[in-house]
Enzyme design. Structure first.
Site, PDB file in Angstrom:
ATOM      1  N   ILE A 139     -41.854  21.851  48.718  1.00  0.00           N
ATOM      2  CA  ILE A 139     -42.366  21.515  47.271  1.00  0.00           C
ATOM      3  C   ILE A 139     -41.575  20.836  46.449  1.00  0.00           C
ATOM      4  O   ILE A 139     -42.268  20.241  45.401  1.00  0.00           O
ATOM      5  CB  ILE A 139     -42.600  23.061  46.971  1.00  0.00           C
ATOM      6  CG1 ILE A 139     -43.751  23.105  45.740  1.00  0.00           C
ATOM      7  CG2 ILE A 139     -41.480  23.604  46.321  1.00  0.00           C
ATOM      8  CD1 ILE A 139     -44.426  24.312  45.604  1.00  0.00           C
ATOM      9  N   GLY A 172     -34.382  30.876  49.340  1.00  0.00           N
ATOM     10  CA  GLY A 172     -35.850  30.406  49.644  1.00  0.00           C
ATOM     11  C   GLY A 172     -36.243  29.390  48.953  1.00  0.00           C
ATOM     12  O   GLY A 172     -35.544  28.341  48.490  1.00  0.00           O
ATOM     13  N   VAL A 173     -37.452  29.299  48.482  1.00  0.00           N
ATOM     14  CA  VAL A 173     -38.098  28.300  47.678  1.00  0.00           C
ATOM     15  C   VAL A 173     -37.545  28.174  46.121  1.00  0.00           C
ATOM     16  O   VAL A 173     -37.397  27.217  45.748  1.00  0.00           O
ATOM     17  CB  VAL A 173     -39.580  28.512  47.594  1.00  0.00           C
ATOM     18  CG1 VAL A 173     -40.179  29.563  46.796  1.00  0.00           C
ATOM     19  CG2 VAL A 173     -40.287  26.849  47.297  1.00  0.00           C
ATOM     20  N   ASP A 174     -36.992  29.326  45.745  1.00  0.00           N
ATOM     21  CA  ASP A 174     -36.378  29.311  44.352  1.00  0.00           C
ATOM     22  C   ASP A 174     -35.179  28.681  44.314  1.00  0.00           C
ATOM     23  O   ASP A 174     -34.947  27.692  43.436  1.00  0.00           O
ATOM     24  CB  ASP A 174     -36.277  30.791  44.285  1.00  0.00           C
ATOM     25  CG  ASP A 174     -35.837  31.136  42.682  1.00  0.00           C
ATOM     26  OD1 ASP A 174     -35.705  30.214  41.785  1.00  0.00           O
ATOM     27  OD2 ASP A 174     -35.472  32.391  42.370  1.00  0.00           O
ATOM     28  N   THR A 216     -44.481  35.654  50.669  1.00  0.00           N
ATOM     29  CA  THR A 216     -44.381  35.491  52.146  1.00  0.00           C
ATOM     30  C   THR A 216     -43.128  35.409  52.756  1.00  0.00           C
ATOM     31  O   THR A 216     -43.378  35.331  54.034  1.00  0.00           O
ATOM     32  CB  THR A 216     -45.682  34.743  52.756  1.00  0.00           C
ATOM     33  OG1 THR A 216     -45.079  33.379  52.584  1.00  0.00           O
ATOM     34  CG2 THR A 216     -46.994  34.985  52.220  1.00  0.00           C
ATOM     35  N   GLY A 217     -41.946  35.097  51.970  1.00  0.00           N
ATOM     36  CA  GLY A 217     -40.745  34.890  52.790  1.00  0.00           C
ATOM     37  C   GLY A 217     -40.139  36.318  52.760  1.00  0.00           C
ATOM     38  O   GLY A 217     -40.474  37.230  53.429  1.00  0.00           O
TER      39      GLY A 217
END
Ligand code: ADP
Length: 169
Positions: free
Chosen positions: A10, A31-33, A117-118
């Site tokens: 992302i 994760g994405v954060d 979802t992680g």
């Protein structure tokens, strides 16, 4: 409003806003954060520190700093606790409040990761259904939003979204 699916990271996407699956502190995490903070640089954390956190299901906006995206919409998805703790409603709220904030700022393109979802362990298929339903319900003629993208980092989520988008069309 167009709904599209992509695979990948992302932080690479040049859009009006990327959505961050943050935690209630808004002070960064894994994760994405973690990937978003890493790519945006330390100014993002500085701005996040002024926001006083964010409750689960809500969303707050910051600038994107070093990211190709202009803004980051930080939302907090629920931790999966078996399904009887309002997880579905809270996940739908996270998507809906992010969309409302995008519209408030007159944004045209927004990208969502697969929120919760992680590490938060929300079952992927159910999460994808909620995400797609919430975005589809939001699409209306008055909206500034022209493009909503779902970006899947893992193959499993990508396959689930690909299948569901076909089903719902
Ligand atoms: P949560 O705590 O909400 O579960 P995670 O960051 O652990 O958040 O995971 C949410 C989703 O983000 C997962 O599906 C994971 O595969 C995905 N993800 C992790 N890194 C990235 C990235 N760089 N770009 C897009 N999605 C990512």
């Amino acid at each position: 409003m167009e709904i599209t699916l992509k695979k990948g990271d992302i932080t690479q996407l040049k859009v009006d806003a990327i959505v961050n699956a943050a935690n209630t502190s808004l002070l960064g995490g894994g994760g994405v954060d973690g990937a978003i903070h890493q790519a945006a640089g330390p100014e993002l954390l500085q701005e996040c520190k002024t926001l006083n956190g964010c409750p689960t299901g809500m969303a707050k906006i910051t600038k994107g700093y070093q990211l190709p995206a202009s803004y980051v919409i930080h939302t907090v998805g629920p931790v999966w606790k078996g399904g009887n703790h309002k997880e579905a409603e809270l996940l739908a709220n996270a998507y809906a409040h992010s969309l409302k904030l995008a519209e408030k700022h007159q944004l045209k393109s927004v990208v969502f990761p697969n929120i919760s979802t992680g590490v938060y362990a929300f079952p992927k298929e159910e999460a994808a259904r909620i995400a797609l339903q919430t975005v589809k319900a939001f699409a209306n003629e008055q909206s500034s939003l022209e493009q909503v993208i779902f970006v899947c980092f893992d193959e499993e989520n990508y396959k689930i979204y690909d299948q569901l988008i076909r089903e719902l069309d």
